[in-house]
Design an enzyme around this catalytic site. Structure first.
Site, PDB file in Angstrom:
ATOM      1  N   TYR A 267       8.842  11.083  -3.860  1.00  0.00           N
ATOM      2  CA  TYR A 267       8.047  11.158  -2.859  1.00  0.00           C
ATOM      3  C   TYR A 267       8.835  10.735  -1.627  1.00  0.00           C
ATOM      4  O   TYR A 267       8.254   9.643  -1.053  1.00  0.00           O
ATOM      5  CB  TYR A 267       6.783  10.790  -3.077  1.00  0.00           C
ATOM      6  CG  TYR A 267       5.942  11.477  -4.186  1.00  0.00           C
ATOM      7  CD1 TYR A 267       5.332  12.786  -3.718  1.00  0.00           C
ATOM      8  CD2 TYR A 267       5.811  10.704  -5.333  1.00  0.00           C
ATOM      9  CE1 TYR A 267       4.476  13.462  -5.032  1.00  0.00           C
ATOM     10  CE2 TYR A 267       4.871  11.288  -6.254  1.00  0.00           C
ATOM     11  CZ  TYR A 267       4.432  12.638  -6.082  1.00  0.00           C
ATOM     12  OH  TYR A 267       3.785  13.382  -7.023  1.00  0.00           O
TER      13      TYR A 267
ATOM     14  N   GLU B 138       0.990  -1.375   0.042  1.00  0.00           N
ATOM     15  CA  GLU B 138      -0.054  -0.059   0.006  1.00  0.00           C
ATOM     16  C   GLU B 138       1.012   1.310   0.133  1.00  0.00           C
ATOM     17  O   GLU B 138       0.481   2.255  -0.678  1.00  0.00           O
ATOM     18  CB  GLU B 138      -1.165  -0.058   1.142  1.00  0.00           C
ATOM     19  CG  GLU B 138      -2.091  -1.216   1.258  1.00  0.00           C
ATOM     20  CD  GLU B 138      -2.958  -0.910   0.163  1.00  0.00           C
ATOM     21  OE1 GLU B 138      -3.278   0.392  -0.582  1.00  0.00           O
ATOM     22  OE2 GLU B 138      -3.573  -1.820  -0.629  1.00  0.00           O
TER      23      GLU B 138
ATOM     24  N   CYS C 191     -26.332   2.642 -14.009  1.00  0.00           N
ATOM     25  CA  CYS C 191     -25.282   3.703 -13.670  1.00  0.00           C
ATOM     26  C   CYS C 191     -25.840   4.934 -14.202  1.00  0.00           C
ATOM     27  O   CYS C 191     -26.387   5.282 -15.137  1.00  0.00           O
ATOM     28  CB  CYS C 191     -24.000   3.182 -14.357  1.00  0.00           C
ATOM     29  SG  CYS C 191     -22.631   4.550 -14.156  1.00  0.00           S
TER      30      CYS C 191
ATOM     31  N   GLN D  51       0.621   6.769  -5.066  1.00  0.00           N
ATOM     32  CA  GLN D  51       1.090   7.695  -6.110  1.00  0.00           C
ATOM     33  C   GLN D  51       2.268   6.989  -7.132  1.00  0.00           C
ATOM     34  O   GLN D  51       2.951   7.749  -7.855  1.00  0.00           O
ATOM     35  CB  GLN D  51       1.990   8.957  -5.509  1.00  0.00           C
ATOM     36  CG  GLN D  51       0.810   9.773  -4.604  1.00  0.00           C
ATOM     37  CD  GLN D  51       1.678  10.636  -3.646  1.00  0.00           C
ATOM     38  OE1 GLN D  51       2.688  10.322  -2.975  1.00  0.00           O
ATOM     39  NE2 GLN D  51       1.071  11.967  -3.720  1.00  0.00           N
TER      40      GLN D  51
ATOM     41  N   ASP E  82     -10.658   5.492  -1.537  1.00  0.00           N
ATOM     42  CA  ASP E  82      -9.770   6.561  -2.309  1.00  0.00           C
ATOM     43  C   ASP E  82     -10.302   6.999  -3.607  1.00  0.00           C
ATOM     44  O   ASP E  82     -11.455   6.840  -3.772  1.00  0.00           O
ATOM     45  CB  ASP E  82      -8.589   5.564  -2.553  1.00  0.00           C
ATOM     46  CG  ASP E  82      -8.807   4.250  -3.615  1.00  0.00           C
ATOM     47  OD1 ASP E  82      -9.942   4.169  -4.034  1.00  0.00           O
ATOM     48  OD2 ASP E  82      -7.834   3.857  -4.255  1.00  0.00           O
TER      49      ASP E  82
ATOM     50  N   TYR F 122      -6.841   5.549   4.539  1.00  0.00           N
ATOM     51  CA  TYR F 122      -6.951   4.746   3.554  1.00  0.00           C
ATOM     52  C   TYR F 122      -6.265   3.177   3.767  1.00  0.00           C
ATOM     53  O   TYR F 122      -6.428   2.238   3.670  1.00  0.00           O
ATOM     54  CB  TYR F 122      -6.471   5.258   2.195  1.00  0.00           C
ATOM     55  CG  TYR F 122      -5.997   4.495   1.327  1.00  0.00           C
ATOM     56  CD1 TYR F 122      -7.152   3.923   0.420  1.00  0.00           C
ATOM     57  CD2 TYR F 122      -4.921   4.068   0.832  1.00  0.00           C
ATOM     58  CE1 TYR F 122      -6.960   2.948  -0.664  1.00  0.00           C
ATOM     59  CE2 TYR F 122      -4.406   3.115  -0.076  1.00  0.00           C
ATOM     60  CZ  TYR F 122      -5.773   2.557  -0.995  1.00  0.00           C
ATOM     61  OH  TYR F 122      -5.447   1.780  -1.761  1.00  0.00           O
TER      62      TYR F 122
ATOM     63  N   LEU G 193      11.210   5.883  -7.088  1.00  0.00           N
ATOM     64  CA  LEU G 193       9.830   5.871  -6.738  1.00  0.00           C
ATOM     65  C   LEU G 193       9.462   7.414  -6.527  1.00  0.00           C
ATOM     66  O   LEU G 193       8.240   7.751  -6.660  1.00  0.00           O
ATOM     67  CB  LEU G 193       9.402   5.082  -5.712  1.00  0.00           C
ATOM     68  CG  LEU G 193       9.371   3.661  -5.910  1.00  0.00           C
ATOM     69  CD1 LEU G 193       8.878   2.881  -4.913  1.00  0.00           C
ATOM     70  CD2 LEU G 193       8.028   3.590  -7.115  1.00  0.00           C
TER      71      LEU G 193
ATOM     72  N   CYS H   5     -17.602   1.436 -20.677  1.00  0.00           N
ATOM     73  CA  CYS H   5     -19.083   1.601 -20.029  1.00  0.00           C
ATOM     74  C   CYS H   5     -20.086   0.321 -20.691  1.00  0.00           C
ATOM     75  O   CYS H   5     -20.875  -0.109 -20.240  1.00  0.00           O
ATOM     76  CB  CYS H   5     -19.796   2.840 -20.413  1.00  0.00           C
ATOM     77  SG  CYS H   5     -18.939   4.172 -19.547  1.00  0.00           S
TER      78      CYS H   5
END
Length: 207
Positions: free
Chosen positions: A81, A36, A207, A41, A137, A119, A79, A198
């Site tokens: 961040y 997680e 929907c 991101q 999320d 989250y 990665l 869709c």
């Protein structure tokens, strides 16, 4: 739409279409937490090799806790961040030292760990410990907004309350982990921000 109908439909879709990802075959909170954090991101295709390398280098939370920050940052390189990497290390140390190497087993207690927000806490609590708490999320907000016709902005107190209450009402109490995985995968690969599929959607009539 009945909540049982929604859960059954999306779980059926998930079982037919899910991607084979290693963190889905475990209830180990360490491995779930690691995935997680890495996938925040970060796309799955990019994050998967990092996850595999972290698991190989640090097979347990104690191994990660004993590493130096430089070792962790070196493995994280690419990665971005980097606050995530530092929080990853701090969290591992907190679990190893304060919790004797075991992740807290509830949604509320998980949020006391460094870098673990609502989250990530919901993901660990439901996937590892079976706690019936909905994961929220961007994917989940988008799916619920589209299928249930909600136009309340998600960045408002009313929006957070509306989506949170609906997500938890729809959640399968029998198997919250499977339900949450299904909703997240549906949003990540099918009901995408642009060009959702869709015509093939199991919810297209409602929907």
């Amino acid at each position: 739409m009945g909540k049982r109908y929604f859960s059954d439909k999306i779980v059926k879709w998930y079982l037919d279409n899910k991607r084979p990802l290693p963190w889905r075959d475990t209830t180990d909170p360490y491995l779930i937490w690691l995935s997680e954090v890495i996938l925040q991101q970060t796309r799955v295709a990019q994050g998967l090799p990092y996850y595999q390398q972290f698991v190989k280098t640090f097979p347990s939370v104690q191994h990660l806790a004993r590493a130096s920050e430089q070792q962790v940052l070196r493995l994280w390189q690419g990665l971005g961040y980097y606050t995530r990497a530092r929080n990853l290390h701090k969290c591992a140390q907190a679990v190893a030292e304060t919790h004797k190497g075991k992740f807290p087993g509830t949604y509320n207690d998980l949020q006391t760990l460094p870098g673990v927000g609502q989250y990530t806490a919901a993901a660990i609590a439901s996937f590892a410990f079976g706690e019936p708490v909905a994961v929220l999320d961007g994917n989940v907000f988008r799916i619920l907004a589209r299928i249930f016709g909600i136009d309340v902005p998600i960045n408002t107190p009313l929006g957070k309350q509306t989506f949170g209450e609906l997500a938890n009402e729809l959640l399968s109490k029998k198997d919250p982990a499977l339900h949450n995985q299904a909703v997240m995968e549906f949003g990540a690969t099918f009901c995408t921000p642009n060009n959702p599929q869709c015509e093939e959607c199991p919810f297209k009539k409602s929907c």
